[in-house]
Design an enzyme around this catalytic site. Structure first.
Site, PDB file in Angstrom:
ATOM      1  N   THR A 182      37.231  36.551  38.479  1.00 28.35           N
ATOM      2  CA  THR A 182      36.464  36.172  39.660  1.00 28.35           C
ATOM      3  C   THR A 182      35.696  34.910  39.297  1.00 28.35           C
ATOM      4  O   THR A 182      34.918  34.912  38.344  1.00 28.35           O
ATOM      5  CB  THR A 182      35.490  37.284  40.080  1.00 28.35           C
ATOM      6  OG1 THR A 182      36.201  38.499  40.273  1.00 28.35           O
ATOM      7  CG2 THR A 182      34.779  36.915  41.375  1.00 28.35           C
ATOM      8  N   TYR A 212      34.070  43.063  34.931  1.00 26.45           N
ATOM      9  CA  TYR A 212      34.070  44.334  35.643  1.00 26.45           C
ATOM     10  C   TYR A 212      35.504  44.737  35.938  1.00 26.45           C
ATOM     11  O   TYR A 212      36.451  43.967  35.705  1.00 26.45           O
ATOM     12  CB  TYR A 212      33.225  44.278  36.918  1.00 26.45           C
ATOM     13  CG  TYR A 212      33.723  43.348  37.997  1.00 26.45           C
ATOM     14  CD1 TYR A 212      34.459  43.828  39.084  1.00 26.45           C
ATOM     15  CD2 TYR A 212      33.434  41.987  37.955  1.00 26.45           C
ATOM     16  CE1 TYR A 212      34.901  42.978  40.086  1.00 26.45           C
ATOM     17  CE2 TYR A 212      33.876  41.136  38.956  1.00 26.45           C
ATOM     18  CZ  TYR A 212      34.609  41.629  40.016  1.00 26.45           C
ATOM     19  OH  TYR A 212      35.047  40.783  40.997  1.00 26.45           O
ATOM     20  N   THR A 280      41.387  44.044  35.928  1.00 25.15           N
ATOM     21  CA  THR A 280      40.249  43.441  35.249  1.00 25.15           C
ATOM     22  C   THR A 280      39.735  42.250  36.041  1.00 25.15           C
ATOM     23  O   THR A 280      40.479  41.601  36.763  1.00 25.15           O
ATOM     24  CB  THR A 280      40.630  42.963  33.836  1.00 25.15           C
ATOM     25  OG1 THR A 280      41.537  41.851  33.950  1.00 25.15           O
ATOM     26  CG2 THR A 280      41.301  44.069  33.033  1.00 25.15           C
ATOM     27  N   GLU A 281      38.460  41.962  35.879  1.00 23.66           N
ATOM     28  CA  GLU A 281      37.852  40.773  36.479  1.00 23.66           C
ATOM     29  C   GLU A 281      36.887  40.167  35.460  1.00 23.66           C
ATOM     30  O   GLU A 281      35.885  40.777  35.091  1.00 23.66           O
ATOM     31  CB  GLU A 281      37.101  41.117  37.766  1.00 23.66           C
ATOM     32  CG  GLU A 281      37.990  41.627  38.893  1.00 23.66           C
ATOM     33  CD  GLU A 281      38.844  40.553  39.541  1.00 23.66           C
ATOM     34  OE1 GLU A 281      38.669  39.363  39.199  1.00 23.66           O
ATOM     35  OE2 GLU A 281      39.687  40.912  40.396  1.00 23.66           O
ATOM     36  N   VAL A 282      37.220  38.966  35.011  1.00 23.88           N
ATOM     37  CA  VAL A 282      36.394  38.210  34.074  1.00 23.88           C
ATOM     38  C   VAL A 282      35.717  37.087  34.839  1.00 23.88           C
ATOM     39  O   VAL A 282      36.281  36.555  35.805  1.00 23.88           O
ATOM     40  CB  VAL A 282      37.271  37.646  32.926  1.00 23.88           C
ATOM     41  CG1 VAL A 282      36.481  36.738  32.016  1.00 23.88           C
ATOM     42  CG2 VAL A 282      37.884  38.784  32.125  1.00 23.88           C
TER      43      VAL A 282
END
Length: 310
Positions: A182, A212, A280-282
């Site tokens: 993101t 998250y 996944t969101e980094v």
């Protein structure tokens, strides 16, 4: 929290309140530029791994008629596929602009996949949207989001071809880890473009500062998600909720985890009936994380998931 852009924004293309037609989509496509090389940065890495994994060219994206290139599509699998072992799928680059997902998938292959091959068959599709990778885009050339297109009769060849490949392997997936980011450009570019394309009013969300997960609400598997969070927090920080207890406008259901309806939304993590799935969101724009940490966070997410399953 990170960026706090919440104002409504007017996008440069289109008429407010009117969905895009063919001309607006053509104008949008004409504004896109190649900024990096899929061949040099991704395919070269796949070729370097070819002696250690089976490399499958499962399709291609021929976008020459749209003024772009013809992109071969690759997946890698651990050698000696054994149908008595559970099978794990790792996907990256569904949104081509999300850099750490692509390079996290490749680094997992380079450093760790063989360590798990005694217990699992592993399939890795590191860059599902190579045109998006080169132009740093969320959409494909048709202004279609591949990560809303994992459905029957998919409008995105990126989604359709990888789904066909997975089906051709005739395996039941135990788990699927889909690697995403993101970014600040979600608010500055991609959400305003989406609203303009669909003729809607755009209101941005607060972008979480940190890592998250997005779980599948149909099968959240909270212990699985928690194991991934524990693994990643050894590498980088986990996103905190906003003042309303939300991440990206969605209620946080456990630390560092939100949930979406994967299949109704056409998300990549919903492409199978796998028991354990996560996205996944980094946050690569964080002042508290480097690009290297973002890549390593993606790797830690995959190894954390596999350690839990093993």
């Amino acid at each position: 929290m990170s960026t706090q852009i919440t104002s409504e924004q007017r996008y440069a293309i289109g008429t407010p309140g009117q969905p895009w037609g063919a001309q607006e989509k053509a104008d949008w496509l004409a504004a896109q530029e190649v900024k990096r090389s899929y061949q040099d940065e991704v395919v070269s890495e796949i070729e370097r791994l070819a002696g250690r994994f089976d490399v499958h060219q499962y399709g291609e994206l021929d976008y020459q008629a749209q003024g772009a290139s013809c992109y071969p599509l690759y997946a890698l699998t651990t050698v000696d596929f054994d149908l008595d072992k559970p099978t794990i799928l790792v996907t990256g680059g569904v949104h081509g602009y999300e850099t750490s997902g692509v390079h996290g998938a490749l680094r997992f292959l380079e450093l760790h996949a063989e360590d798990y091959s005694a217990d699992f068959n592993i399939i890795v599709a590191p860059c599902i949207s190579p045109w998006g990778y080169e132009t740093i885009n969320r959409w494909n050339v048709f202004a279609v989001d591949p990560n809303r297109s994992f459905i029957a009769d998919s409008p995105a060849p990126e989604a359709a071809q990888v789904m066909e490949f997975i089906q051709s392997l005739d395996v039941d997936l135990l788990a699927h880890i889909d690697l995403h980011e993101t970014t600040d450009t979600d608010n500055s570019e991609f959400r305003p473009a989406l609203a303009a394309r669909d003729g809607k009013l755009n209101t941005n969300w607060n972008i979480p500062d940190g890592f998250y997960l997005v779980g599948n609400s149909a099968q959240l598997q909270p212990e699985f998600q928690a194991a991934i969070i524990r693994s990643v927090e050894q590498v980088t920080h986990i996103a905190e909720p906003d003042e309303e207890g939300r991440l990206i406008g969605t209620p946080m259901v456990q630390p560092g985890v939100v949930e979406y309806e994967a299949k109704p939304l056409g998300l990549c993590m919903g492409l199978s009936q796998a028991q354990f799935v996560t996205t996944t969101e980094v946050y690569p724009d964080s002042a508290n994380a480097t690009p290297e940490q973002c890549v390593n966070a993606q790797v830690a997410a995959v190894t954390g998931a596999l350690d839990f399953l093993r």
